[in-house]
Design a protein around this motif. Structure first.
Motif, PDB file in Angstrom:
ATOM      1  N   ARG A  34      29.126  38.957  29.113  1.00 54.82           N
ATOM      2  CA  ARG A  34      30.247  39.518  28.519  1.00 54.82           C
ATOM      3  C   ARG A  34      30.838  40.601  29.074  1.00 54.82           C
ATOM      4  O   ARG A  34      32.023  41.283  28.921  1.00 54.82           O
ATOM      5  CB  ARG A  34      30.065  39.553  27.195  1.00 54.82           C
ATOM      6  N   VAL A  35      29.971  41.648  29.793  1.00 57.16           N
ATOM      7  CA  VAL A  35      30.532  42.950  30.278  1.00 57.16           C
ATOM      8  C   VAL A  35      31.440  42.669  31.449  1.00 57.16           C
ATOM      9  O   VAL A  35      32.479  43.141  31.596  1.00 57.16           O
ATOM     10  CB  VAL A  35      29.247  43.457  30.877  1.00 57.16           C
ATOM     11  N   PHE A  36      30.870  41.461  32.285  1.00 56.06           N
ATOM     12  CA  PHE A  36      31.753  41.179  33.432  1.00 56.06           C
ATOM     13  C   PHE A  36      33.253  40.553  33.069  1.00 56.06           C
ATOM     14  O   PHE A  36      33.911  40.873  33.626  1.00 56.06           O
ATOM     15  CB  PHE A  36      30.900  40.056  34.514  1.00 56.06           C
ATOM     16  N   GLN A  37      33.022  39.751  31.824  1.00 53.92           N
ATOM     17  CA  GLN A  37      34.179  39.258  31.284  1.00 53.92           C
ATOM     18  C   GLN A  37      35.252  40.398  30.920  1.00 53.92           C
ATOM     19  O   GLN A  37      36.282  40.250  31.206  1.00 53.92           O
ATOM     20  CB  GLN A  37      33.873  38.235  30.339  1.00 53.92           C
ATOM     21  N   ALA A  38      34.739  41.163  30.195  1.00 53.60           N
ATOM     22  CA  ALA A  38      35.699  42.306  29.491  1.00 53.60           C
ATOM     23  C   ALA A  38      36.189  43.242  30.711  1.00 53.60           C
ATOM     24  O   ALA A  38      37.253  43.443  30.699  1.00 53.60           O
ATOM     25  CB  ALA A  38      34.832  43.395  28.642  1.00 53.60           C
ATOM     26  N   LEU A  39      35.511  43.409  31.900  1.00 54.77           N
ATOM     27  CA  LEU A  39      36.070  44.072  32.986  1.00 54.77           C
ATOM     28  C   LEU A  39      37.059  43.332  33.685  1.00 54.77           C
ATOM     29  O   LEU A  39      37.988  43.822  34.222  1.00 54.77           O
ATOM     30  CB  LEU A  39      35.064  44.677  33.654  1.00 54.77           C
ATOM     31  N   ARG A  40      36.652  42.145  33.978  1.00 53.69           N
ATOM     32  CA  ARG A  40      37.550  41.259  34.768  1.00 53.69           C
ATOM     33  C   ARG A  40      39.077  41.152  34.067  1.00 53.69           C
ATOM     34  O   ARG A  40      40.117  41.553  34.428  1.00 53.69           O
ATOM     35  CB  ARG A  40      37.142  39.815  34.890  1.00 53.69           C
ATOM     36  N   ILE A  41      38.946  41.011  32.590  1.00 50.68           N
ATOM     37  CA  ILE A  41      40.209  40.900  31.825  1.00 50.68           C
ATOM     38  C   ILE A  41      40.896  42.336  31.990  1.00 50.68           C
ATOM     39  O   ILE A  41      42.410  41.895  31.982  1.00 50.68           O
ATOM     40  CB  ILE A  41      39.809  40.700  30.555  1.00 50.68           C
ATOM     41  N   ALA A  42      40.328  43.244  31.873  1.00 53.76           N
ATOM     42  CA  ALA A  42      40.925  44.746  31.994  1.00 53.76           C
ATOM     43  C   ALA A  42      41.413  44.807  33.463  1.00 53.76           C
ATOM     44  O   ALA A  42      42.664  45.188  33.544  1.00 53.76           O
ATOM     45  CB  ALA A  42      40.031  45.685  31.638  1.00 53.76           C
ATOM     46  N   VAL A  43      40.792  44.539  34.515  1.00 56.84           N
ATOM     47  CA  VAL A  43      41.314  44.633  35.822  1.00 56.84           C
ATOM     48  C   VAL A  43      42.385  43.861  36.086  1.00 56.84           C
ATOM     49  O   VAL A  43      43.470  44.638  36.706  1.00 56.84           O
ATOM     50  CB  VAL A  43      40.126  44.401  36.670  1.00 56.84           C
ATOM     51  N   ASN A  44      42.537  42.686  35.583  1.00 54.04           N
ATOM     52  CA  ASN A  44      43.900  41.848  35.981  1.00 54.04           C
ATOM     53  C   ASN A  44      44.801  41.466  34.976  1.00 54.04           C
ATOM     54  O   ASN A  44      45.512  40.963  34.783  1.00 54.04           O
ATOM     55  CB  ASN A  44      43.151  40.364  36.149  1.00 54.04           C
ATOM     56  N   ASP A  45      44.246  42.444  33.848  1.00 56.00           N
ATOM     57  CA  ASP A  45      45.516  42.363  32.672  1.00 56.00           C
ATOM     58  C   ASP A  45      45.679  41.010  32.328  1.00 56.00           C
ATOM     59  O   ASP A  45      46.709  40.593  31.846  1.00 56.00           O
ATOM     60  CB  ASP A  45      46.924  43.236  33.124  1.00 56.00           C
ATOM     61  N   GLU A  46      44.647  40.304  31.948  1.00 54.75           N
ATOM     62  CA  GLU A  46      44.836  38.810  31.931  1.00 54.75           C
ATOM     63  C   GLU A  46      45.471  38.262  30.612  1.00 54.75           C
ATOM     64  O   GLU A  46      46.012  37.360  30.626  1.00 54.75           O
ATOM     65  CB  GLU A  46      43.354  38.234  31.922  1.00 54.75           C
ATOM     66  N   LEU A  47      45.143  39.249  29.520  1.00 60.30           N
ATOM     67  CA  LEU A  47      45.619  38.496  28.230  1.00 60.30           C
ATOM     68  C   LEU A  47      47.134  38.865  27.945  1.00 60.30           C
ATOM     69  O   LEU A  47      47.878  37.922  27.653  1.00 60.30           O
ATOM     70  CB  LEU A  47      44.891  39.185  26.989  1.00 60.30           C
ATOM     71  N   ASN A  48      47.590  39.922  28.415  1.00 61.81           N
ATOM     72  CA  ASN A  48      48.889  40.176  28.451  1.00 61.81           C
ATOM     73  C   ASN A  48      49.723  39.071  29.567  1.00 61.81           C
ATOM     74  O   ASN A  48      50.957  38.859  29.111  1.00 61.81           O
ATOM     75  CB  ASN A  48      49.550  41.741  28.978  1.00 61.81           C
ATOM     76  N   ALA A  49      48.979  38.977  30.810  1.00 65.54           N
ATOM     77  CA  ALA A  49      49.573  38.004  31.498  1.00 65.54           C
ATOM     78  C   ALA A  49      49.487  36.904  30.906  1.00 65.54           C
ATOM     79  O   ALA A  49      50.815  35.834  31.092  1.00 65.54           O
ATOM     80  CB  ALA A  49      48.886  37.916  32.962  1.00 65.54           C
ATOM     81  N   LEU A  50      48.872  36.115  30.163  1.00 66.36           N
ATOM     82  CA  LEU A  50      48.930  34.985  29.420  1.00 66.36           C
ATOM     83  C   LEU A  50      50.069  34.908  28.517  1.00 66.36           C
ATOM     84  O   LEU A  50      50.661  33.877  28.393  1.00 66.36           O
ATOM     85  CB  LEU A  50      47.488  34.596  28.864  1.00 66.36           C
TER      86      LEU A  50
END
Length: 309
Positions: A213-229
């Protein structure tokens, strides 16, 4: 591991793509879904292949070199509208978003997506992006790190984890995936007042590897994934024609919640028919054949008017 598109049969059946259709794939990846859809649309169709990872586009250009109906676009799917405008396409018949990262990205050590591989702490979907995971680990304050871990990783014990990482980075730079995994393992299990586990054991919610989950959290933050979705869903929906369908495959609860809420709102506004009343998940056979599919959820909606298109 060879690339295997997730929920392929279910996607093809749910989208009901016909010959001559115009289809947007906002997350081309390794082209698994694209290969099957291109066969369905035939030579008279149009396929717009979008990916923010240039390596994915390069792989697929070779795979689809004999298919002139494809247009390749290096872009984030949050900008579907700009891509379609550049191609003079107003509306499309179908949109597919597979918002997980591909096996090719996981298996490249230098991309830093996997805690099981040693490499630089990068995690950028688009290598041209300015922020890497190591930048966040180095520069964010303890409260900011805690927020990333809690909101994007849904990590219980996020405060303790942030404290430990901040202490570790004072001793030495955290620059690689191995550095981060070592720091996380030093922090686990977190010291929480509510934990009733015996000394040396992990609480039930921490039995997966703590770095997951640490890697998931950082990946989402780095790529702004939720806003992109959020943006990609809205813009993709706006460009669907009446009767067109959108299919989204998500891989964790944060993504699926966003998709579910958008679909529900379109349904309540009488804009959509829900093709999938509940998320479609992989069969036991698919999970056995492709373990990485186990957390996938597919939702499909059909546009019933072009009022906001």
């Amino acid at each position: 591991m060879p690339h295997k598109p997730v929920l392929l049969k279910e996607v093809l059946e749910g989208l009901e793509i016909r010959p001559g259709a115009v289809v947007v794939d906002g997350t081309l990846g390794s082209g698994g879904h694209a290969e099957a859809i291109v066969k369905q649309i035939g030579a008279q169709g149009r396929f717009i292949a979008i990916d923010q990872d240039p390596a994915a586009l390069e792989r697929c250009r070779k795979l689809f070199q004999d298919h002139p109906q494809l247009s390749f676009c290096h872009e984030n799917f949050r900008n579907i509208d700009k891509v379609l405008d550049s191609l003079n396409i107003r509306v499309v018949d179908a949109v597919i978003l597979d918002v997980g990262f591909s096996s090719d990205q996981i298996e490249e050590d230098r991309r830093g997506f996997s805690f099981e591989r040693s490499g630089p702490l990068d995690m950028r979907m688009n290598p041209q992006g300015s922020i890497q995971a190591r930048d966040l680990i180095r520069d964010l304050s303890q409260p900011e790190l805690e927020k990333v871990f809690r909101e994007y990783g849904e990590i219980r014990g996020a405060r303790w984890l942030a404290e430990v990482i901040c202490e570790e980075r004072k001793k030495r730079p955290i620059e690689t995936t191995r550095d981060l995994v070592d720091a996380v393992e030093r922090a686990w299990p977190p010291k929480t007042p509510s934990s009733k586990s015996k000394k040396g054991s992990r609480p039930p919610w921490a039995r997966r590897h703590p770095a997951t989950r640490v890697f998931q959290a950082l990946r989402i933050a780095v790529n702004d994934e939720l806003n992109a979705l959020e943006e990609g869903l809205e813009k993709g929906w706006q460009r669907l024609k009446a009767g067109g369908r959108i299919a989204v495959i998500s891989f964790h609860s944060l993504e699926d919640r966003i998709v579910k809420n958008h679909f529900r709102q379109w349904y309540r506004n009488h804009e959509a028919r829900l093709v999938t009343k509940k998320p479609v998940t992989p069969s036991r056979e698919e999970i056995k054949d492709n373990p990485r599919s186990r957390s996938a959820k597919l939702r499909i909606a059909e546009k019933i008017n072009e009022g906001n298109g």
